[in-house]
Write an enzyme that holds these catalytic residues in place. Structure first.
Site: not given
Length: 622
Positions: A120, A405, A591, A594
């Protein structure tokens, strides 16, 4: 990060029947090939070998293989070790201790370590953590950087237009903290463990289990020891079942189990389709002379046009070294199939206002993830017999704040408070075998989370107008800053992001500059900084419902947009080994989990499922 062994001492009680499959820890395997743009007219090569597409009961290679699973019981099972799941687990154990009740809470997390898949910005609003742990400072929570300076800009190609940060605007960050969210989640994991929560990192929840009456019974972790061609290896082991009175699903944005639950219980019947964005992030070590700890910078505008929703962030951390976290967010409702979110991010860094901070610095990490942007209009029904949805799985992000959050944590806490009386009652008063707790949804609607999301509900959809970005900013100024979201209407989104792409013939290709290796970089060297690694000999977890669709439709109509919207180089169109034409190659080892492909694929042919537990990125405080 905490060694995995910290979380495994209690795990033996629950996972005693599982054997560890040895894997070789090697550097991430990255693949690249040359691209061509012709389509194939020959037989489609087989791409997908996963058992969710090709059932094992019809595969002779699986005859005689032992398929029985060990099962264990808990009071509450939580899927996902992010802010929501950990907050729910912590609050449950707090309540159990306060009421002197025995309560077994088990949490499974697909990352090898708690926090390793967390990414984040992040600028954290401390409201939820202050409720969960009023003494968080004394407990050593890693909130080291209070915001000291707020900067907002509209960028043109060469210049910057400053925008005043008026009190009351959602982007004002006074009182917030710049954090590395992975470190914060890791700390939450430590608090949960001290309270007696059983944490099981490295075990991916692969399947929802149901009672005979249709209510949720629990989850099953993924099988291990399956070869790339879908056959069983000698070391094949069945996953295990975790049963519970109630199961909380906090998988994060676009969880693959949540998708199944939406269909099973028709949870999206009365809401709009979710709309998403992709966020790309890097952490840099910069010249100390340019370092301004506590400074927060946001921008909109260049390099995006006015009809493509998105913007940037650049945060100066204060953790003993001159670190900055920077990133770019692009709404996945964009229409041009030639757009590459990764290359837009790299191009943005060359803006004079941004480059001056990065020049002379070193990039140390990279990652990407999808974000929910639908807001309150897109929230599904949150409860169903045997389970609840919490956190970014249903989508509680406050889009104009670029923060989710605190709302995710609060949703987990409210879920814990709603289910605790029921799971600890001497007699289970339930019409179904799995407990149904509709009180959670009511508690959420009466909380500050709902009030906050309702006030900003029209900001994101207001950008869908002739003036695009600028019309949306005017709307925000009038109806949010002045009226605080009290307008008597609710705007709608444009529908599924996957349906927004235009055919390639109707769009202009985008000519991106080559990376200079100093400020901008190529994709594969970026993925290498994410620490991404998967067991190579396993079926690709990026499954295709129909292997013929990528070439016949995506490449033919949209020029293969998956090779551009994926931020990790997973999808490539490569020449057929024999004859003319192209085929899709899936580099599943790259990968970063996401979920963008599952969201943006215009054919909705890609279904992301979990790989073997422990695979994926290894973010260190992202």
């Amino acid at each position: 990060m905490f060694p995995a062994s910290r979380y495994s001492c209690q795990a033996h009680r629950c996972i005693r029947a599982l054997k560890t499959v040895p894997t070789e820890h090697t550097a991430p395997q990255l693949y690249t090939t040359l691209h061509r743009r012709t389509c194939s007219s020959v037989t489609t090569p087989r791409i997908t070998t996963h058992y969710t597409i090709h059932p094992r009961d019809k595969d002779p290679r699986w005859e005689g293989v032992e398929m029985e699973r060990f099962a264990d019981e808990a009071d509450v099972v939580i899927v996902g070790g992010g802010p929501a799941g950990l907050s729910a687990a912590i609050r449950l154990k707090q309540l159990a201790n306060e009421h002197e009740k025995e309560l077994r809470v088990c949490l499974v997390e697909k990352a090898s370590q708690i926090g390793a898949h967390t990414l984040s910005g992040a600028c954290l609003e401390p409201s939820a953590i202050s409720e969960l742990f009023p003494d968080w400072k004394e407990r050593g929570a890693p909130l080291h950087t209070p915001v000291t300076e707020d900067v907002f800009s509209i960028l043109t190609e060469k210049h910057r237009i400053p925008v005043p940060m008026l009190p009351g605007l959602p982007m004002v960050n006074h009182g917030n903290y710049i954090v590395r969210l992975g470190n914060f989640v890791r700390w939450l994991g430590e608090q949960a463990e001290e309270l007696g929560v059983e944490l099981y990192p490295g075990y991916a929840a692969a399947e929802v289990l149901f009672h005979e009456d249709g209510s949720v019974k629990g989850i099953a972790t993924n099988d291990v020891g399956i070869a790339k061609d879908g056959s069983p290896k000698d070391v094949f082991e069945r996953g295990m079942e975790l049963h519970a009175k109630v199961t909380l699903f906090g998988e994060g944005c676009h969880g693959h189990l949540a998708k199944q639950l939406y269909k099973k219980f028709n949870l999206r019947e009365n809401c709009e389709p979710q709309t998403y964005a992709i966020g790309l992030k890097e952490v840099w070590m910069i010249d100390e002379k340019k370092w301004r700890p506590g400074r927060v910078e946001h921008s909109v505008g260049w390099p995006l046009n006015r009809h493509t929703y998105g913007g940037s962030f650049l945060y100066h951390l204060n953790e003993g070294e001159p670190l900055v976290a920077l990133g770019f967010v692009i709404g996945l409702d964009y229409s041009n199939p030639y757009l590459s979110p990764f290359r837009e991010f790299q191009r943005w860094k060359h803006h004079p206002f941004v480059a001056r901070t990065l020049e002379g610095g070193n990039r140390i990490s990279y990652g990407a993830r999808a974000l929910n942007e639908g807001g309150i209009q897109s929230l599904p029904k949150l409860t169903f017999p045997g389970g609840l949805l919490i956190g970014c799985s249903p989508g509680f992000m406050n889009v104009p704040k670029i923060k989710g959050t605190h709302t995710a944590m609060k949703s987990g806490m409210l879920a814990a408070e709603a289910i605790f009386p029921k799971v600890t009652a001497e007699s289970l008063d339930s019409e179904t075998a799995g407990l149904h707790v509709p009180e959670y949804a009511e508690a959420l609607k009466n909380s500050w989370v709902w009030k906050e999301l309702y006030a900003v509900r029209n900001i994101r959809p207001s950008f869908h107008n002739y003036f695009g970005l600028y019309g949306g900013m005017v709307y925000t100024g009038i109806f949010y800053w002045i009226l605080r979201g009290k307008e008597p209407w609710t705007l709608k989104h444009c529908g599924l992001d996957a349906n927004q792409l235009k055919p390639a013939k109707d769009c202009t290709p985008i000519d991106y500059p080559k990376p200079d290796g100093k400020i901008s970089f190529d994709l594969l060297s970026s993925v290498a900084l994410s620490g991404t690694n998967h067991e190579g000999d396993q079926p690709a977890h990026l499954t295709l419902k129909d292997d013929s669709v990528p070439v016949a439709r995506n490449l033919a109509i949209y020029d293969g947009p998956e090779q551009r919207f994926c931020p990790a180089g997973v999808y490539e169109y490569v020449p057929l080994e024999t004859g003319d034409g192209m085929r899709l190659q899936i580099n599943a080892q790259n990968c970063v989990h996401c979920k963008t492909c599952d969201i943006k694929d215009p054919s909705q042919n890609i279904n992301w499922v979990v790989p073997e537990g422990g695979g994926g990125p290894a973010y260190n405080g992202m």
